[in-house]
Design an enzyme around this catalytic site. Structure first.
Site, short mmCIF file in Angstrom:
data_model
loop_
_atom_site.label_atom_id
_atom_site.label_comp_id
_atom_site.label_asym_id
_atom_site.label_seq_id
_atom_site.Cartn_x
_atom_site.Cartn_y
_atom_site.Cartn_z
CD GLU A 98 -2.91 -1.12 0.16
OE1 GLU A 98 -3.13 -0.04 -0.41
OE2 GLU A 98 -3.52 -2.16 -0.15
CB CYS B 114 -1.54 7.46 1.54
SG CYS B 114 -2.97 6.51 2.08
#
Length: 473
Positions: free
Chosen positions: A219, A253
């Site tokens: 990720e 993010c």
């Protein structure tokens, strides 16, 4: 490597062996035990919410408690509840059809836990990004070792303490330590390794895992764009983008990394976003609702990016703030940068802070080309009142996830897979997708004592010719 680090590395090797042994003794953890595991994790969050939020704030210098509650604690509680509710369905063996040429027989897919998994979590959401993968791994029936970021030591220690109270060491454990310990952790022979962090480190993690052929979920991040079309009201776009960008001071993010706006509207949109920030935070330098930058190094990096853009001729917009107090509190006020140079770090690196470049585009195709010509981002946002126009943007770009007239919140939908594509990551989780990440789907074909396939064995005769002709049609 220090003596303490060497001891920690030896200890985690021993813990891995202990967890592998425990997994072999209980390869198929029953559903009632898995549900109890999820309940313990959710209760841990509820009972220790204040202490966890305080630890996160200590690590940041100041983290808005409201942000920790909604984005870390409530997220994990809801995630665990969703997994518990649907676990029976997720665990069921799936029957699949059998071709006529293979009859009689039955085929099925067994969903089995992979084993012992490693989770490497980052600093920006230090609790949620360790616990959400843990929810998925516990639902799948796995044993888990967690390595939190060394940049958030207080959060790492409280996770270690609370999880030790809730779970046996051979079931869930936390390994703390610096880069040497983290590097050694990624080289362990896990049954699956789950990493959240930067693309640069993600490459190293993938290479470390490859030595043992350990499957990985990465990720990562990237420069997530927000495309504002001429049809969308500017003030509405500013409210949405401003909220998403300045939540956790941009240290998210999937925060909008930059905005593509119609030529001529860049400054007015930027001023509208700054107005939103001014409304949200009376003075970002002193308002506890505005989060600090996590470290001196990151703070200096962000300031350097702003100054580089200023030197390159970009216009910098910020709300009124106490500059001295901001420096003392390691806070960077909400910042909009109008048309920074294309080769500046603001436009070539993931920003990961409350700094938002806005660049102009001539037509929508130019905006989608700008995105398509670069690494695929973790997220993409399009603001448009025209559904056809929004679909056009989605059709001509690729990203891990996307939002139409909203940002950030796609990751809060439990049944949507969350993950990147290309340089922004590989694999996904949340909901059933997280359960499957830590699950091996095992193919099983069953038949009785005799099966007509034996008629197809050498020496080949008429039966073989008949079956082969049918299959070749």
């Amino acid at each position: 490597m220090s003596e303490a680090e060497a001891k920690q590395i030896e200890r985690m090797k021993s813990l891995l062996a202990s967890q592998k042994s425990a997994f072999r003794a209980e390869r198929h953890r029953p559903i009632d035990k898995r549900k109890a595991d999820l309940d313990r994790l959710a209760d841990l969050c509820r009972k220790n919410a204040d202490a966890i939020a305080d630890a996160i704030s200590q690590d940041f210098g100041n983290r808005a408690r409201q942000e920790s509650v909604i984005a870390e604690l409530a997220f994990v509680i809801q995630d665990a509840g969703h997994a518990k509710k649907h676990l029976g369905k997720w665990m069921k063996t799936r029957k699949v059809g059998v071709p006529l040429t293979l009859a009689p027989g039955s085929a099925s897919i067994r969903r089995e836990p992979k084993g012992v998994v490693g989770i490497v979590s980052p600093w920006n959401y230090p609790f949620q990004l360790a616990m959400a993968p843990l929810v998925a791994a516990l639902a799948a029936g796995c044993r888990v070792m967690i390595k939190p970021s060394e940049y958030t030591p207080a959060t790492g220690e409280i996770m270690k303490s609370l999880l030790a109270e809730a779970f046996e060491e051979d079931h869930v454990t936390v390994i703390t330590g610096g880069p040497a310990v983290g590097e050694a952790f990624t080289k362990l022979k896990f049954d699956h390794l789950f990493y959240t962090g930067s693309t640069q480190v993600g490459r190293l993690v993938a290479m470390a895992a490859a030595d043992n052929l350990v499957p990985v979920t990465l990720e990562l991040g990237g420069k997530s764009p927000a495309i504002v079309t001429p049809s969308y009201p500017q003030d509405a776009a500013a409210k949405s983008i401003g909220w998403g960008k300045f939540f956790n001071a941009g240290q998210t993010c999937v925060a909008p990394d930059y905005v593509l706006a119609p030529n001529g509207s860049e400054k007015s949109l930027g001023e509208a976003i700054i107005k939103v920030a001014q409304h949200q935070f009376d003075d970002s330098a002193t308002d506890d609702a505005y989060t600090a930058i996590v470290s001196d190094r990151h703070y200096e990096r962000l300031n350097g990016m702003i100054e580089e853009a200023r030197t390159g001729g970009a216009e910098i917009l910020q709300p009124k703030h106490d500059a001295e107090a901001a420096r003392a509190g390691r806070k960077i006020p909400p910042t909009v940068v109008i048309n920074p140079p294309a080769d500046s770090r603001l436009m070539t690196e993931e920003i990961f802070g409350p700094v938002l470049p806005i660049i102009g585009y001539s037509e929508l195709d130019a905006a989608t080309d700008h995105v398509a010509d670069r690494d695929h981002p973790l997220a993409l946002y399009v603001y448009s009142t025209d559904k056809t126009e929004a679909e056009r943007v989605l059709d001509n770009t690729m990203s891990g996830g996307a939002g139409v007239n909203i940002n950030l919140l796609h990751l809060s939908v439990p049944d949507l897979p969350f993950g990147g594509v290309g340089a922004s990551g590989q694999g996904s989780y949340h909901g059933e997708h997280g359960f499957l990440t830590f699950t091996h789907e095992r193919s099983v074909f069953r038949t009785g004592k005799w099966h007509p396939s034996r008629l197809l064995a050498p020496p080949y005769g008429k039966m073989y010719e008949t079956v082969a002709k049918k299959q070749m049609k």
